[in-house]
Design an enzyme around this catalytic site. Structure first.
Site, PDB file in Angstrom:
ATOM      1  N   HIS A 236      -8.597   0.182   6.066  1.00 20.38           N
ATOM      2  CA  HIS A 236      -7.784   0.966   5.113  1.00 20.38           C
ATOM      3  C   HIS A 236      -8.299   2.420   5.023  1.00 20.38           C
ATOM      4  O   HIS A 236      -8.698   2.882   3.958  1.00 20.38           O
ATOM      5  CB  HIS A 236      -7.793   0.286   3.729  1.00 20.38           C
ATOM      6  CG  HIS A 236      -6.638   0.717   2.851  1.00 20.38           C
ATOM      7  ND1 HIS A 236      -6.047  -0.116   1.935  1.00 20.38           N
ATOM      8  CD2 HIS A 236      -5.978   1.900   2.727  1.00 20.38           C
ATOM      9  CE1 HIS A 236      -5.077   0.525   1.298  1.00 20.38           C
ATOM     10  NE2 HIS A 236      -5.022   1.749   1.766  1.00 20.38           N
TER      11      HIS A 236
ATOM     12  N   GLU B 161      -7.639  -7.431   0.728  1.00 17.57           N
ATOM     13  CA  GLU B 161      -8.717  -6.485   1.040  1.00 17.57           C
ATOM     14  C   GLU B 161      -9.864  -6.615   0.040  1.00 17.57           C
ATOM     15  O   GLU B 161      -9.614  -6.853  -1.146  1.00 17.57           O
ATOM     16  CB  GLU B 161      -8.156  -5.052   1.001  1.00 17.57           C
ATOM     17  CG  GLU B 161      -7.099  -4.827   2.069  1.00 17.57           C
ATOM     18  CD  GLU B 161      -6.464  -3.442   1.998  1.00 17.57           C
ATOM     19  OE1 GLU B 161      -6.893  -2.595   1.184  1.00 17.57           O
ATOM     20  OE2 GLU B 161      -5.516  -3.210   2.763  1.00 17.57           O
TER      21      GLU B 161
ATOM     22  N   ARG C 104       1.250  -1.672   3.050  1.00 14.90           N
ATOM     23  CA  ARG C 104       0.437  -2.593   2.243  1.00 14.90           C
ATOM     24  C   ARG C 104       0.374  -3.940   2.958  1.00 14.90           C
ATOM     25  O   ARG C 104       1.385  -4.401   3.527  1.00 14.90           O
ATOM     26  CB  ARG C 104       1.052  -2.801   0.851  1.00 14.90           C
ATOM     27  CG  ARG C 104       0.813  -1.674  -0.118  1.00 14.90           C
ATOM     28  CD  ARG C 104      -0.653  -1.606  -0.572  1.00 14.90           C
ATOM     29  NE  ARG C 104      -0.888  -0.507  -1.492  1.00 14.90           N
ATOM     30  CZ  ARG C 104      -1.311   0.715  -1.138  1.00 14.90           C
ATOM     31  NH1 ARG C 104      -1.560   0.997   0.124  1.00 14.90           N
ATOM     32  NH2 ARG C 104      -1.524   1.644  -2.052  1.00 14.90           N
TER      33      ARG C 104
HETATM   34  P1  NAP Z   1       7.971   6.954  -0.208  1.00 18.20           P
HETATM   35  O1  NAP Z   1       8.176   8.390   0.115  1.00 18.20           O
HETATM   36  O2  NAP Z   1       8.367   6.438  -1.543  1.00 18.20           O
HETATM   37  O3  NAP Z   1       8.725   6.112   0.927  1.00 18.20           O
HETATM   38  C1  NAP Z   1       8.949   4.749   0.844  1.00 18.20           C
HETATM   39  C2  NAP Z   1      10.021   4.389   1.862  1.00 18.20           C
HETATM   40  O4  NAP Z   1      10.157   2.969   1.898  1.00 18.20           O
HETATM   41  C3  NAP Z   1      11.394   4.952   1.540  1.00 18.20           C
HETATM   42  O5  NAP Z   1      12.013   5.355   2.732  1.00 18.20           O
HETATM   43  C4  NAP Z   1      12.132   3.775   0.912  1.00 18.20           C
HETATM   44  O6  NAP Z   1      13.530   3.910   1.131  1.00 18.20           O
HETATM   45  C5  NAP Z   1      11.538   2.625   1.710  1.00 18.20           C
HETATM   46  N1  NAP Z   1      11.575   1.361   0.978  1.00 18.20           N
HETATM   47  C6  NAP Z   1      11.056   1.092  -0.239  1.00 18.20           C
HETATM   48  N2  NAP Z   1      11.301  -0.187  -0.583  1.00 18.20           N
HETATM   49  C7  NAP Z   1      11.985  -0.723   0.441  1.00 18.20           C
HETATM   50  C8  NAP Z   1      12.546  -2.015   0.669  1.00 18.20           C
HETATM   51  N3  NAP Z   1      12.426  -3.001  -0.235  1.00 18.20           N
HETATM   52  N4  NAP Z   1      13.186  -2.225   1.839  1.00 18.20           N
HETATM   53  C9  NAP Z   1      13.322  -1.239   2.737  1.00 18.20           C
HETATM   54  N5  NAP Z   1      12.812  -0.001   2.578  1.00 18.20           N
HETATM   55  C10 NAP Z   1      12.163   0.254   1.435  1.00 18.20           C
HETATM   56  O7  NAP Z   1       6.433   6.563  -0.024  1.00 18.20           O
HETATM   57  P2  NAP Z   1       5.353   7.196   0.964  1.00 18.20           P
HETATM   58  O8  NAP Z   1       4.701   8.352   0.305  1.00 18.20           O
HETATM   59  O9  NAP Z   1       5.963   7.373   2.301  1.00 18.20           O
HETATM   60  O10 NAP Z   1       4.296   5.981   0.993  1.00 18.20           O
HETATM   61  C11 NAP Z   1       4.699   4.714   1.436  1.00 18.20           C
HETATM   62  C12 NAP Z   1       3.623   3.673   1.202  1.00 18.20           C
HETATM   63  O11 NAP Z   1       2.578   3.820   2.158  1.00 18.20           O
HETATM   64  C13 NAP Z   1       2.877   3.733  -0.144  1.00 18.20           C
HETATM   65  O12 NAP Z   1       3.625   3.138  -1.174  1.00 18.20           O
HETATM   66  C14 NAP Z   1       1.598   3.001   0.151  1.00 18.20           C
HETATM   67  O13 NAP Z   1       1.714   1.624  -0.138  1.00 18.20           O
HETATM   68  C15 NAP Z   1       1.409   3.185   1.658  1.00 18.20           C
HETATM   69  N6  NAP Z   1       0.252   4.030   1.982  1.00 18.20           N
HETATM   70  C16 NAP Z   1      -0.801   3.497   2.675  1.00 18.20           C
HETATM   71  C17 NAP Z   1      -1.873   4.308   2.990  1.00 18.20           C
HETATM   72  C18 NAP Z   1      -3.055   3.781   3.736  1.00 18.20           C
HETATM   73  O14 NAP Z   1      -4.165   4.256   3.514  1.00 18.20           O
HETATM   74  N7  NAP Z   1      -2.886   2.822   4.635  1.00 18.20           N
HETATM   75  C19 NAP Z   1      -1.910   5.632   2.585  1.00 18.20           C
HETATM   76  C20 NAP Z   1      -0.833   6.133   1.888  1.00 18.20           C
HETATM   77  C21 NAP Z   1       0.254   5.327   1.601  1.00 18.20           C
HETATM   78  P3  NAP Z   1      14.601   3.190   0.165  1.00 18.20           P
HETATM   79  O15 NAP Z   1      14.152   3.445  -1.241  1.00 18.20           O
HETATM   80  O16 NAP Z   1      15.908   3.832   0.537  1.00 18.20           O
HETATM   81  O17 NAP Z   1      14.585   1.739   0.516  1.00 18.20           O
HETATM   82  C1  8YV Z   2      -5.889   4.986  -0.432  1.00 17.95           C
HETATM   83  C2  8YV Z   2      -3.403   4.405  -0.132  1.00 17.95           C
HETATM   84  O1  8YV Z   2      -6.730   4.407   0.490  1.00 17.95           O
HETATM   85  O2  8YV Z   2      -2.383   6.264  -1.158  1.00 17.95           O
HETATM   86  C3  8YV Z   2      -2.331   5.057  -0.918  1.00 17.95           C
HETATM   87  O3  8YV Z   2      -1.388   4.348  -1.297  1.00 17.95           O
HETATM   88  O4  8YV Z   2      -3.322   3.264   0.212  1.00 17.95           O
HETATM   89  C4  8YV Z   2      -4.602   5.179   0.307  1.00 17.95           C
HETATM   90  O5  8YV Z   2      -4.373   6.541   0.386  1.00 17.95           O
HETATM   91  C5  8YV Z   2      -5.919   4.181  -1.689  1.00 17.95           C
HETATM   92  O6  8YV Z   2      -4.935   4.460  -2.555  1.00 17.95           O
HETATM   93  C6  8YV Z   2      -7.219   4.389  -2.461  1.00 17.95           C
HETATM   94  O7  8YV Z   2      -8.261   3.859  -1.843  1.00 17.95           O
END
Ligand code: NAP
Ligand code: 8YV
Length: 324
Positions: free
Chosen positions: A280, A262, A233
């Site tokens: 994104h 964004e 994020r």
């Molecule tokens: P997840 O499985 O919940 O993984 C989150 C990771 O972050 C865990 O390893 C967690 O470990 C760590 N974490 C959380 N808070 C933290 C903190 N304060 N300090 C250090 N580590 C921390 O989530 P995910 O499915 O991998 O997704 C992660 C994030 O990616 C989403 O929440 C979203 O914001 C982002 N995302 C972006 C896109 C995009 O389109 N760019 C797409 C999908 C997801 P601990 O709890 O042990 O700290």
């Molecule tokens: C999407 C994301 O782009 O899953 C997330 O957290 O950031 C992305 O997969 C978004 O949620 C919807 O546009």
């Protein structure tokens, strides 16, 4: 429209598949933003579910007396006040797993584009400069010999790590809790991680706990060969500090898929030569977004039919269907 079908609010620009399915399976109402002022009292009292493609505040949740479930389109649900929803026993769901591989693939692509300047090289070819001026300049940066640091080794972080491990690169990570199922070195703090790697990939959730965690100290620790890749994020990055660090070469380059405000991207960022920018798109393929859309509607359908949610967020995992 059947009076027996639950009323579900489609809030924001919902994915077409969410809309198509919701209009068949529920009594669907659409609004552009989750603003209680856009709905009259009678409509608000009928709403039992929300398909969320926009921010859902505590006030908005409180304006819907019979709300039971909020299904967020996205695994990141920092725009939904899930802690408040939980106090009201309103279920919140997200879309984990179905997008992890797509996001990890895109992250590797963004990393390579940032290091090897592939978008710029293609633009050079398309502009006729290869024929006119000769070969594209050699890139000063390469993936070879890099040490990867992953900030957030969750579902997506681990998928990124597995890919980059296959590229022959050492992986380190920082999370709050050390994982017992991986052999990658864990670092108890982000500054410690940034000090031992030259490539930092940010894939933590947004929200208060990670707000501006990547600041000038972290960028300084990453160093002059340092590369930052941000796919979690935008709120996790101190954007002005990053712009300064790229401009004065405190770090070498950055690749960003997410931004603080964004879809607005600071002009100062766009003017920099050593940054690769994506709008994104990490999960943005038809198949992956369809998988996310199905999970949104399936979560709503399950909860509103009295069954457990498929993918509750951690704040709501303790609920059973009776709301206790
Ligand atoms: P997840 O499985 O919940 O993984 C989150 C990771 O972050 C865990 O390893 C967690 O470990 C760590 N974490 C959380 N808070 C933290 C903190 N304060 N300090 C250090 N580590 C921390 O989530 P995910 O499915 O991998 O997704 C992660 C994030 O990616 C989403 O929440 C979203 O914001 C982002 N995302 C972006 C896109 C995009 O389109 N760019 C797409 C999908 C997801 P601990 O709890 O042990 O700290
Ligand atoms: C999407 C994301 O782009 O899953 C997330 O957290 O950031 C992305 O997969 C978004 O949620 C919807 O546009």
């Amino acid at each position: 429209m059947s009076a027996l079908r639950p009323v579900v609010l489609l809030a924001g620009r919902v994915h077409p598949r969410v809309r198509e399915r919701a209009e068949v399976e529920f009594d669907a109402i659409s609004i552009d933003a989750a603003d209680a002022g856009l709905l009259n009292d009678e409509t608000r009292s009928r709403i039992r579910g929300i398909a969320a493609a926009t921010a859902i505040s505590a006030d908005f949740i409180d304006s819907l007396p019979n709300l039971e479930v909020i299904a967020n389109f996205g695994v990141g649900y920092d725009s939904v006040d899930a802690a408040h929803a939980a106090t009201r026993k309103v279920m919140v769901t997200n879309t984990p797993d179905v997008l992890s591989d797509e996001v990890a693939d895109t992250t590797v692509g963004l990393l390579l584009n940032t290091l090897r300047e592939l978008p710029k090289a293609e633009a050079y070819l398309r502009a006729g400069r290869w024929a006119a001026e000769g070969a594209y300049p050699l890139t000063s940066l390469t993936l070879r010999g890099r040490t990867i640091g992953i900030f957030g080794l969750g579902r997506i972080g681990l998928a990124i790590a597995r890919r980059l491990e296959a590229f022959g690169l050492p992986i380190h990570y920082h999370t709050r809790t050390e994982r017992s199922d991986v052999a990658y070195p864990w670092h108890a703090s982000l500054i410690e991680l940034a000090s031992v790697v030259d490539t930092l990939i940010v894939i933590v959730p947004g929200g208060a706990a990670t707000e501006k965690a990547v600041n000038s100290d972290i960028l300084g620790a990453l160093g002059p060969q340092g590369v930052l890749i941000s796919v979690g994020r935008g709120s996790t990055i101190d954007e002005p500090a990053l712009i300064a660090a790229l401009a004065d070469r405190t770090i070498a380059a950055a690749g960003l898929d997410v931004f603080a405000h964004e879809p607005n991207v600071p002009q100062a960022l766009m003017d920099l030569p050593n940054v690769c920018l994506l709008p994104h798109v990490a999960s943005a393929s038809v198949s992956t977004r369809n998988g996310m859309a199905d999970l949104v509607v399936d979560n709503l359908g399950a909860w509103l039919a009295g069954r457990p949610a498929l993918t509750p967020v951690p704040e709501c995992t303790g609920f059973d269907r009776s709301g206790t």
